[in-house]
Write an enzyme that holds these catalytic residues in place. Structure first.
Site, short mmCIF file in Angstrom:
data_model
loop_
_atom_site.label_atom_id
_atom_site.label_comp_id
_atom_site.label_asym_id
_atom_site.label_seq_id
_atom_site.Cartn_x
_atom_site.Cartn_y
_atom_site.Cartn_z
N HIS A 52 0.84 -1.20 0.00
CA HIS A 52 0.00 0.00 0.00
C HIS A 52 0.87 1.25 0.00
O HIS A 52 2.09 1.18 0.22
CB HIS A 52 -0.94 0.01 1.22
P1 TYD Z 1 -1.95 -3.10 7.81
O1 TYD Z 1 -1.67 -1.64 7.70
O2 TYD Z 1 -2.86 -3.72 6.82
O3 TYD Z 1 -0.57 -3.88 7.84
P2 TYD Z 1 0.47 -4.10 6.62
O4 TYD Z 1 0.10 -3.16 5.54
O5 TYD Z 1 1.80 -3.83 7.23
O6 TYD Z 1 0.37 -5.54 6.22
O7 TYD Z 1 -2.52 -3.36 9.26
C1 TYD Z 1 -2.87 -4.65 9.71
C2 TYD Z 1 -4.03 -4.53 10.68
O8 TYD Z 1 -3.70 -3.73 11.80
C3 TYD Z 1 -5.26 -3.89 10.05
O9 TYD Z 1 -6.38 -4.66 10.43
C4 TYD Z 1 -5.35 -2.54 10.67
C5 TYD Z 1 -4.62 -2.66 11.97
N1 TYD Z 1 -3.86 -1.45 12.34
C6 TYD Z 1 -4.31 -0.65 13.37
O10 TYD Z 1 -5.36 -0.90 13.98
N2 TYD Z 1 -3.57 0.44 13.73
C7 TYD Z 1 -2.42 0.77 13.10
O11 TYD Z 1 -1.76 1.77 13.45
C8 TYD Z 1 -1.98 -0.06 12.00
C9 TYD Z 1 -0.72 0.27 11.24
C10 TYD Z 1 -2.73 -1.16 11.67
#
Ligand code: TYD
Length: 142
Positions: A52
């Site tokens: 992303h």
């Molecule tokens: P995500 O940003 O999708 O992780 P990555 O892109 O690194 O694989 O986040 C994973 C999960 O964590 C998603 O369900 C949202 C949650 N999340 C939060 O609640 N707070 C945060 O600050 C972050 C970064 C993620």
């Protein structure tokens, strides 16, 4: 480096007797007010995650244990940055696509962010990202 990214030199206090200490302070090592901190850990080594960009968010990534590789790209540039030292942080600004992979066993990636979590700040569709980022970085280069 890829536009809107740069390496930040960190200076842990090293003490053979007492152990080491790594300070991370807003507007000093971290070039923005820190509104959120999170860690990514216990990631299987075969996992690739991220996929992303953020519209507005600024982040600094520090691998405080182990090693991880961060792929950062725009429609014009791409780089794979190995983070494996507490001496280096990776600044990732707005509109940079990122993927994280090659997490070593027991690696811990610390992320400092300029804003609270906001699902609307994410761009997860790569084609949508390419269109928006093409315009963003074309203007940026002028
Ligand atoms: P995500 O940003 O999708 O992780 P990555 O892109 O690194 O694989 O986040 C994973 C999960 O964590 C998603 O369900 C949202 C949650 N999340 C939060 O609640 N707070 C945060 O600050 C972050 C970064 C993620």
């Amino acid at each position: 480096m890829v536009s809107n990214t740069r390496l930040i030199k960190l200076s842990p206090f090293m003490d053979k007797k007492y152990g080491d200490l790594l300070p991370l302070e807003e507007m000093k090592e971290i070039p923005f007010p820190i509104r959120r901190v999170y860690c990514i850990y216990d990631v299987p080594s075969s996992m690739r995650r991220g996929y992303h960009s953020h519209i507005d968010l600024e982040q600094v990534l520090v691998c405080i244990q182990g090693q991880v590789t961060i792929m950062v790209k725009t429609p014009f540039e791409e780089e794979n940055v190995v983070l494996g030292s507490r001496y280096t942080g990776l600044y990732v600004g707005p509109m940079v696509w990122r993927e994280m992979y090659d997490f070593s066993k027991d690696s811990v990636l610390l992320v400092l962010a300029s804003k609270p979590y906001d699902v609307d700040d994410y761009i997860r569709d790569y084609n949508a990202y390419k269109r928006l980022a093409y315009d963003y970085f074309s203007d940026y280069a002028k």
